[in-house]
Design a protein around this motif. Structure first.
Motif, PDB file in Angstrom:
ATOM      1  N   ILE A  57       7.125  -9.971 -17.251  1.00  0.00           N
ATOM      2  CA  ILE A  57       6.098 -10.434 -16.504  1.00  0.00           C
ATOM      3  C   ILE A  57       6.574 -10.337 -15.114  1.00  0.00           C
ATOM      4  O   ILE A  57       7.227 -11.453 -14.747  1.00  0.00           O
ATOM      5  N   PRO A  58       6.537  -9.278 -14.331  1.00  0.00           N
ATOM      6  CA  PRO A  58       7.414  -9.149 -13.036  1.00  0.00           C
ATOM      7  C   PRO A  58       6.523  -9.881 -11.982  1.00  0.00           C
ATOM      8  O   PRO A  58       5.436 -10.357 -12.058  1.00  0.00           O
ATOM      9  N   ARG A  59       7.363 -10.654 -11.118  1.00  0.00           N
ATOM     10  CA  ARG A  59       6.681 -11.677 -10.123  1.00  0.00           C
ATOM     11  C   ARG A  59       6.400 -10.774  -8.745  1.00  0.00           C
ATOM     12  O   ARG A  59       7.419 -10.009  -8.169  1.00  0.00           O
ATOM     13  N   CYS A  60       5.288 -10.741  -8.534  1.00  0.00           N
ATOM     14  CA  CYS A  60       4.858  -9.721  -7.323  1.00  0.00           C
ATOM     15  C   CYS A  60       4.540 -10.335  -6.002  1.00  0.00           C
ATOM     16  O   CYS A  60       4.286 -11.476  -5.738  1.00  0.00           O
ATOM     17  N   GLU A  61       5.094  -9.416  -4.998  1.00  0.00           N
ATOM     18  CA  GLU A  61       4.663 -10.007  -3.513  1.00  0.00           C
ATOM     19  C   GLU A  61       4.137  -9.077  -2.854  1.00  0.00           C
ATOM     20  O   GLU A  61       4.280  -7.559  -3.345  1.00  0.00           O
ATOM     21  N   ASP A  62       3.526  -9.080  -1.612  1.00  0.00           N
ATOM     22  CA  ASP A  62       2.793  -8.308  -1.039  1.00  0.00           C
ATOM     23  C   ASP A  62       3.768  -7.237  -0.493  1.00  0.00           C
ATOM     24  O   ASP A  62       5.048  -7.184  -0.162  1.00  0.00           O
ATOM     25  N   PHE A  63       3.433  -5.953  -0.191  1.00  0.00           N
ATOM     26  CA  PHE A  63       4.040  -4.760  -0.059  1.00  0.00           C
ATOM     27  C   PHE A  63       4.689  -5.080   1.564  1.00  0.00           C
ATOM     28  O   PHE A  63       5.716  -4.453   1.913  1.00  0.00           O
ATOM     29  N   SER A  64       3.681  -5.765   2.047  1.00  0.00           N
ATOM     30  CA  SER A  64       4.085  -5.941   3.551  1.00  0.00           C
ATOM     31  C   SER A  64       5.039  -7.047   3.925  1.00  0.00           C
ATOM     32  O   SER A  64       5.554  -7.251   5.188  1.00  0.00           O
ATOM     33  N   ASN A  65       5.399  -7.482   2.929  1.00  0.00           N
ATOM     34  CA  ASN A  65       6.732  -8.505   3.128  1.00  0.00           C
ATOM     35  C   ASN A  65       7.945  -7.969   3.116  1.00  0.00           C
ATOM     36  O   ASN A  65       8.315  -7.166   2.046  1.00  0.00           O
ATOM     37  N   ASN A  66       8.643  -8.307   4.234  1.00  0.00           N
ATOM     38  CA  ASN A  66       9.694  -7.408   4.708  1.00  0.00           C
ATOM     39  C   ASN A  66      11.217  -8.120   3.976  1.00  0.00           C
ATOM     40  O   ASN A  66      12.185  -7.827   4.374  1.00  0.00           O
TER      41      ASN A  66
END
Ligand SMILES: *[C@@H]1O[C@H](CO)[C@@H](O)[C@H](O)[C@H]1NC(C)=O
Ligand SMILES: *[C@@H]1O[C@H](CO)[C@@H](O)[C@H](O)[C@H]1NC(C)=O
Ligand SMILES: *[C@@H]1O[C@H](CO)[C@@H](O)[C@H](O)[C@H]1NC(C)=O
Ligand SMILES: *[C@@H]1O[C@H](CO)[C@@H](O)[C@H](O)[C@H]1NC(C)=O
Ligand SMILES: *[C@@H]1O[C@H](CO)[C@@H](O)[C@H](O)[C@H]1NC(C)=O
Ligand SMILES: *[C@@H]1O[C@H](CO)[C@@H](O)[C@H](O)[C@H]1NC(C)=O
Ligand SMILES: *[C@@H]1O[C@H](CO)[C@@H](O)[C@H](O)[C@H]1NC(C)=O
Ligand SMILES: *[C@@H]1O[C@H](CO)[C@@H](O)[C@H](O)[C@H]1NC(C)=O
Ligand SMILES: *[C@@H]1O[C@H](CO)[C@@H](O)[C@H](O)[C@H]1NC(C)=O
Length: 601
Positions: free
Chosen positions: A509-518
């Motif tokens: 169950i991977p932990r997801c972040e926004d693609f825009s998070n640098n």
């Protein structure tokens, strides 16, 4: 002279109205009526309390004793305010009673006056008698909540010595510490909220114990009074004295960009602060969020001796207020319980407000399985910043057991900032999974897959299916064997199963972040796939990511791209801690993990 039917009805209702008013004045002295200017009408709670109270008090009650000695409302209802107080206080001064919050309006540029009578003597003998009378009536401790005001009066049942000590103290008229605290419930509002960038000024508390200055205010001699400005709508001040305490609460002149008056609640106590704020205490932790929701959790709650864990789990001790950072409505009131109750956008409280946008429950998730309270938000705006303010309202199970004395029991803690993710909507927060019960964070998502309940089920059952294989292998190990035949004495099969399960849930169950998070520690995923709305990453962004490896092209596991199709997102790689736990367990254990892992994954 005959009356028409209409006239006689008028006469009738007039008479009834006058009777009602007379009855009201008889029951409630005008002092109460003056104080009752806020929406949550305190006269109601006073009524509720006086009707209930005598039946509920315990015999050996320190709180009651301490309170009664200073508390004229303990006179029978028909004898309002103690003789001494009525005699001593000037007409426009409101007497404060121990541990009783008084609400009051104050216009800009004026001061409201209060007095806390400490040098009380003539009453103690009579009080003692009344106390003994009450002891016979009832033998139990209780707690009385006054609905509406958020205020609560708490009564303890301590030992006999306590009562006697309090009586002696009162008789000796020794110095005591008086705790004065107040909250701003309402403040002038900007006439044009868009143009006004400043916040309304704070109230100021003036305190004097000098008989020569019984009207402390902004113009009085500064040597004969203390001046304490409110901070974010709250003030706390203590003074040790054997004299009467004079209190003034002053509202400053406000500029013409604001309109309206101030309203506050003030309380004096000889036990502790009635209204308390703990600015630096970070009680609330932001766990994770998605584009519309957020999960916040308290620290481990400590279980006081004598309280069962189950009792804690059934009594969430905290309340929460949350507010969009862009909105100025709670500026200047962030330490005020009643201010937050009135102005905060979202609230989860036990009495008064509980918005559907925030759910709260107890959980034991996390290391050590300690009880914690969690708050789950939904319906937030995407890409927005919020603050959450935790508070404790009145008697909580924890406090009741730890402090042996009466207190107002309203505490407001420091704010915790949190924000929501962007509206690509390809990360979603899942909690309360059946198998992976430790999981509570955002995972890759696509709204077309279904709702978050279905999403949680999808990930959970995938992990559970892999675990089932492992479980079969584990069943072949001699777990129940005598110590001499076991692989490890340090760990048994249950440790092993638990560690494997945690590790398995973390990797499936991977932990997801926004693609825009640098952030540099994030791993870009599924960069060649489209977002849920069909958009794809532009060539420049893709160019920067080259060479496009399999790890970049796809999600963590193929079944995520196959069934959920989240599109470009970033992944917070599993922290090493569960892995290390797993490896050490594996070494101590049987080496079983490696084979299961390669089979399962
Ligand atoms: C006090 O109240 C508790 C429940 O609140 C009850 O179990 C107990 O019997 C009561 N004791 C007395 C002396 O009334
Ligand atoms: C009482 O006030 C003094 C300063 O006037 C402060 O140092 C002390 O911490 C206060 N006590 C409490 C219990 O807040
Ligand atoms: C506040 O306003 C009143 C009347 O407008 C004025 O008399 C008073 O001096 C002002 N006080 C201050 C501190 O400016
Ligand atoms: C709770 O306690 C455990 C240790 O038992 C600790 O590892 C964990 O960080 C604590 N959690 C919080 C939120 O304080
Ligand atoms: C969401 O944004 C709208 C428009 O800016 C605003 O009116 C509303 O209060 C916001 N809601 C929340 C919960 O932040
Ligand atoms: C999610 O969808 C399922 C099936 O459509 C439905 O039974 C369930 O009530 C939904 N849950 C929520 C929280 O909307
Ligand atoms: C693992 O297997 C045992 C029997 O060997 C069973 O009791 C247990 O429920 C299984 N656990 C899971 C999570 O399937
Ligand atoms: C991340 O970096 C890109 C380009 O370097 C920039 O356009 C984007 O605004 C940044 N995102 C954030 C959230 O800072
Ligand atoms: C990743 O995707 C790109 C573009 O479709 C393709 O050229 C590349 O070969 C892929 N890389 C791997 C390792 O499959």
């Amino acid at each position: 002279m005959g009356l028409t039917p209409l006239q006689s009805r008028l006469v009738g209702s007039l008479a009834a109205t006058i009777l009602l008013i007379l009855l009201y004045l008889f029951l409630f002295p005008p002092n109460f009526a003056d104080a009752a200017e806020i929406e949550a009408d305190p006269s109601l709670s006073i009524l509720g309390r006086t009707l209930d109270e005598p039946l509920d008090y315990s015999p050996n009650d320190v709180a009651l004793a301490a309170r009664s000695l200073l508390d004229p409302t303990y006179e029978p209802e028909f004898m309002p305010f103690g003789r001494t107080i009525i005699g001593r206080a000037p007409a426009e001064v409101t007497p404060l009673t121990n541990n009783e919050a008084v609400p009051m309006n104050v216009e800009a540029g004026s001061t409201q006056r209060f007095v806390f009578i400490l040098s009380d003597d003539s009453e103690s003998v009579g009080e003692e008698k009344r106390l003994e009378l009450r002891s016979e009536q009832n033998g139990n401790s209780s707690e009385i909540l006054s609905p509406g005001t958020g205020a609560a009066v708490r009564e303890m049942a301590p030992d006999k010595e306590g009562v006697q000590l309090t009586r002696k103290l009162a008789r000796r008229q020794s110095s005591r510490t008086v705790y004065i605290s107040a909250n701003t419930c309402q403040q002038p509002q900007p006439i044009d909220p868009v143009k006004t960038t400043v916040d309304p000024p704070q109230l100021t508390l003036y305190v004097s114990i000098s008989p020569d200055n019984d009207d402390p205010n902004s113009l009085a001699n500064p040597d004969m009074q203390a001046e304490i400005p409110f901070k974010e709508g709250a003030v706390m001040y203590n003074i040790t004295t054997d004299r009467d305490v004079y209190i003034g609460i002053h509202a400053p002149n406000v500029s013409s960009v604001f309109k309206g008056i101030y309203n506050f609640e003030v309380a004096a106590s000889i036990d502790t602060y009635y209204f308390r704020y703990e600015d630096d205490a970070q009680q609330l932790i932001w766990v994770d969020s998605d584009s519309q929701g957020a999960l916040l959790i308290t620290h481990n709650l400590t279980i006081p001796p004598g309280v069962t864990e189950e009792a804690i789990m059934n009594n969430p001790p905290y309340v929460l207020f949350a507010h969009n950072k862009k909105d100025a409505a709670i500026n200047g009131l962030k330490h005020s319980y009643c201010g937050l109750m009135k102005y905060a956008q979202m609230a989860a409280t036990n009495n008064g407000r509980h918005d559907t946008m925030v759910r709260t429950s107890m959980t034991k998730r996390g290391q050590g399985s300690h009880p914690k309270q969690q708050f789950f938000f939904s319906g937030l705006n995407s890409s927005s910043e919020y603050i959450g303010i935790l508070a404790k309202d009145g008697p909580s199970l924890l406090k009741r057991q730890t402090t042996g004395q009466s207190s107002g029991g309203i505490t407001v803690f420091g704010a915790t900032a949190f924000s929501t993710k962007s509206d690509h909507g390809n990360c979603a927060l899942i909690v309360d999974l059946e198998f992976c019960d430790q999981v509570a964070y955002s995972v890759p998502f696509n709204p077309s897959f279904g709702n978050t309940t279905q999403l949680a089920k999808f990930y959970d059952s995938y992990a559970a299916a892999i675990y089932a294989n492992f479980n079969k292998s584990l069943a072949q190990i001699a777990c129940e064997a005598p110590p001499t035949q076991r692989y490890s004495l340090a760990r048994n099969c249950n440790d092993c199963a638990e560690a494997y399960k945690d590790w398995l849930c973390t990797v499936t169950i991977p932990r997801c972040e926004d693609f825009s998070n640098n952030a540099s520690y994030l791993q870009p995923r599924a960069v060649i796939h489209p977002f849920p709305n069909g958009e794809t990453l532009d060539q420049i962004t893709l160019q920067k990511l080259r060479p496009l490896t399999k790890a970049l092209n796809n999600s963590r596991s193929t079944h995520i791209d196959e069934f959920i199709r989240p599109g470009p997102h970033k992944e917070l790689l599993p922290s090493l801690t569960p892995c290390i736990g797993h490896i050490t367990t594996a070494r101590h254990g049987s080496g079983l993990f490696l084979s299961s892992e390669s089979r399962g994954m």
